[in-house]
Design a protein around this motif. Sequence first.
Motif, PDB file in Angstrom:
ATOM      1  N   ASN A 134      22.005  40.791  50.663  1.00  0.00           N
ATOM      2  CA  ASN A 134      20.883  41.830  50.416  1.00  0.00           C
ATOM      3  C   ASN A 134      19.635  41.461  50.014  1.00  0.00           C
ATOM      4  O   ASN A 134      18.670  41.970  50.127  1.00  0.00           O
ATOM      5  N   ALA A 147      33.863  45.859  57.013  1.00  0.00           N
ATOM      6  CA  ALA A 147      33.717  47.411  57.122  1.00  0.00           C
ATOM      7  C   ALA A 147      34.906  48.054  57.510  1.00  0.00           C
ATOM      8  O   ALA A 147      35.355  49.167  57.214  1.00  0.00           O
ATOM      9  N   GLN A 192      25.331  48.418  53.693  1.00  0.00           N
ATOM     10  CA  GLN A 192      24.315  49.179  54.272  1.00  0.00           C
ATOM     11  C   GLN A 192      23.333  48.426  54.962  1.00  0.00           C
ATOM     12  O   GLN A 192      23.002  48.495  56.072  1.00  0.00           O
ATOM     13  N   THR A 193      22.988  47.690  54.249  1.00  0.00           N
ATOM     14  CA  THR A 193      21.461  46.965  54.699  1.00  0.00           C
ATOM     15  C   THR A 193      21.755  46.041  55.984  1.00  0.00           C
ATOM     16  O   THR A 193      21.107  45.962  56.925  1.00  0.00           O
ATOM     17  N   MET A 205      24.355  46.532  58.079  1.00  0.00           N
ATOM     18  CA  MET A 205      24.732  46.831  59.096  1.00  0.00           C
ATOM     19  C   MET A 205      23.443  47.341  59.711  1.00  0.00           C
ATOM     20  O   MET A 205      23.283  47.349  60.889  1.00  0.00           O
ATOM     21  N   ARG A 206      22.528  47.834  59.177  1.00  0.00           N
ATOM     22  CA  ARG A 206      21.249  48.362  59.570  1.00  0.00           C
ATOM     23  C   ARG A 206      20.568  47.215  60.360  1.00  0.00           C
ATOM     24  O   ARG A 206      20.000  47.344  61.399  1.00  0.00           O
ATOM     25  N   PRO A 249      17.318  50.230  54.423  1.00  0.00           N
ATOM     26  CA  PRO A 249      17.285  51.340  53.586  1.00  0.00           C
ATOM     27  C   PRO A 249      16.420  50.709  52.240  1.00  0.00           C
ATOM     28  O   PRO A 249      15.911  49.584  52.163  1.00  0.00           O
TER      29      PRO A 249
END
Length: 796
Positions: free
Chosen positions: A536, A564, A703-704, A706-707, A745
């Motif tokens: 990240n 996940a 999140q980062t 996956m985006r 994000p």
Amino acid sequence: MGSADSKLNFRKAVIQLTTKTQPVEATDDAFWDQFWADTATSVQDVFALVPAAEIRAVREESPSNLATLCYKAVEKLVQGAESGCHTEKERQIVLNCSRLLTRILPYIFEDPDWRGFFWSTVPGAGRGGGDEDDENARPLAESLLLAVADLLFCPDFTVQSHRRSTVDTAEDIHSIDSCEYIWEAGVGFAHSPQPNYIHDLNRTELLKLLLTCFSEAMYLPPSSDSSNTNPWVQFFCSTENRHALPLFTSLLNVVCAYDPVGYGIPYNHLLFSDYREPLVEEAAQVLIVTLDYDSSTSSSPTVDGTTTGTAMDDVDPPGPDNLFVNYLSRIHREEDFQFILKGVARLLSNPLVQTYLPNSAKKIQFHQELLVLFWKLCDFNKKFLFFVLKSSDVLDILVPILYFLNDARADQSRVGLMHIGVFILLLLSGERNFGVRLNKPYSVRVPMDIPVFTGTHADLLIIVFHKIITSGHQRLQPLFDCLLTIIVNVSPYLKSLSMVAANKLLHLLEAFSTTWFLFSAVQNHHLVFFLLEVFNNIIQYQFDGNSNLVYAVIRKRNVFHQLANLPTDSQSIQKGLQRKKKSPEPISRTNSQDGASMEGSRPAAPAEPGTLKTSLVATPGIDKLTEKSQVSEDGTMRSLEPESLQPLPEGNLPSAASDGEPWSGEVSHPQRDRRRLSSASSSGQWSPTPDWVMSWKSKLPLQTIMRLLQVLVPQVEKICIDKGLTDESEILKFLQHGTLVGLLPVPHPILIRKYQANSGTAMWFRTYMWGVIYLRNVDPPIWYDTDVKLFEIQRV
């Protein structure tokens, strides 16, 4: 008198002492002088001619004779210091007494009933045997220490005389200013005295005695209360010792000025014997022992880099009572820092020089003492730490440490070396500049047993850490948290990882995110959290130069998807654990695409069977070792209050004992935090539950990534289909020019886990340091076969 006669007479005296059942009067000089006046015995002779069994026999059966022997030997040292040792005979007596005390002291320390002996006053001592009680009589230990300090600055014995010597103008030892007699140029002293090997030998003997005095610490078991100071060190480093400053400076300068290569001429050391090296070793050992000080309990100032002024400002709060620690923390001139850093780096690099010009330089053996010294410098003197990080000179310390870590990873007798190397890197990694320095290209080709790569010092660090984790021995597992914390701390500053290093990071994630690894111990998932934090940080703060890492993440995207979708039901947990039984290896050693190792390197070897090692106390868990700081936009750090943090689930890591023995000191209690989340089976064994898995799975910071995958994977797949590509260079080119601005994000704040001093690490350093000193002093074997309590001596 021949040396054989001299040994014979000395041995006769020892036999007389062991066979006398009656106390011998202290005034019977004819008897006592046999031990030191007419003999010329080396320290090795003294060890051979005074066997351990006989010292113990006198201690048990005629204690008053042992007491008198110690007292008389100290008295001779005091007389030598008073007179200034002007004659050869006086010098010989001083050296003989020094050797004899070095032999006997450990046997005084090993018996609790004798431990107070040196701290008692001897009635009527040195006052013509009168029985009037002198209020001011000094304890024997103090007289001994002050005499040794005086003797270390004794003209024509341990230092060059400044006068054209004739007997009548011989310097009065009490009027000399020992600051003019510092042994070597360097910190606070510009003049380099003419080398004199006799002086070096005499200093070495006296320092050996001093180290033996300090070694009482070895005979006390480790305790979580690290504030119990060593009374010998405490007195010696106090204002009572008028030579404290010149001696501290002499020791530091002798170590940092030493050049084992011999004036830069290769192979020079084969032509002449080096009298300096034993002195340098002894000086390094005495220095680190005097600096054994728990900074976590101290009120000494810690500089946060914002204060200005000289280090000797009056506005500084008074430093610690230990003057050696005080002086060390107050060094502040740039040229002094440069001298120390260059010296330590030169000596640490010495074993590496060996590898490309074998035998061209003398190989030094005291790198562990140097690492402890470097640690103390950084821990007690924040200005020095900032100086080290100010230029790329820090890399001259980093590379040797990585070399030692890599070389020792398979050797169970060098666990302590692994720990101190990692602790130093953890301390450095708490400062932003360290991460920035790592971007310097790595071009030195020290032969190391690691894959060949082209890249930066950051790549080197990651590749070595990967090697330690995947092919070190089992005892290193407690260090995994520290290794990954270091990578997390530097990750926001890494501009461009090589493909080799990027693949290594993903291989670690793959290994640590298998279900059996995640479910088999309560803290294993922390390693996955650390690695995700690394990815990240790099994606959010250094996306532009890191197409290799982004490509590796895309290639291994299934690992992130599996995380996940980690199953949390009981049946799947049980199934995950079953897999462990089939593959007990902590990490798959295969598929790490290692490729060929560097040319000229030798594989890291395990210890030879039978190698001696000393046990270590457990190190505190990473949450005790570090405190979190948040880096704000302008690069300043602020410490986070514990409550404002999102803790890692199960905030406390259990601290695994580094040597398998549990330790009653500062060990965290993971049981307390786990009670709610997991079922403890009847045997008290922990077992994972769905609630427990859920409690941390929901916090995985995915999140980062996956985006990133959501945006980039379709684009990469499209390129492959359109161009029929199988070639990664095209994809890398595409990723290099891609951007995720506005698609990711909001960047998370950077969290740095900074090392913080605590009594657990202070105790660890004490046991490690004395263990090293115990094992390194084999000629003569000062402590061998005595009943030490600070650690156990074990055979591999």
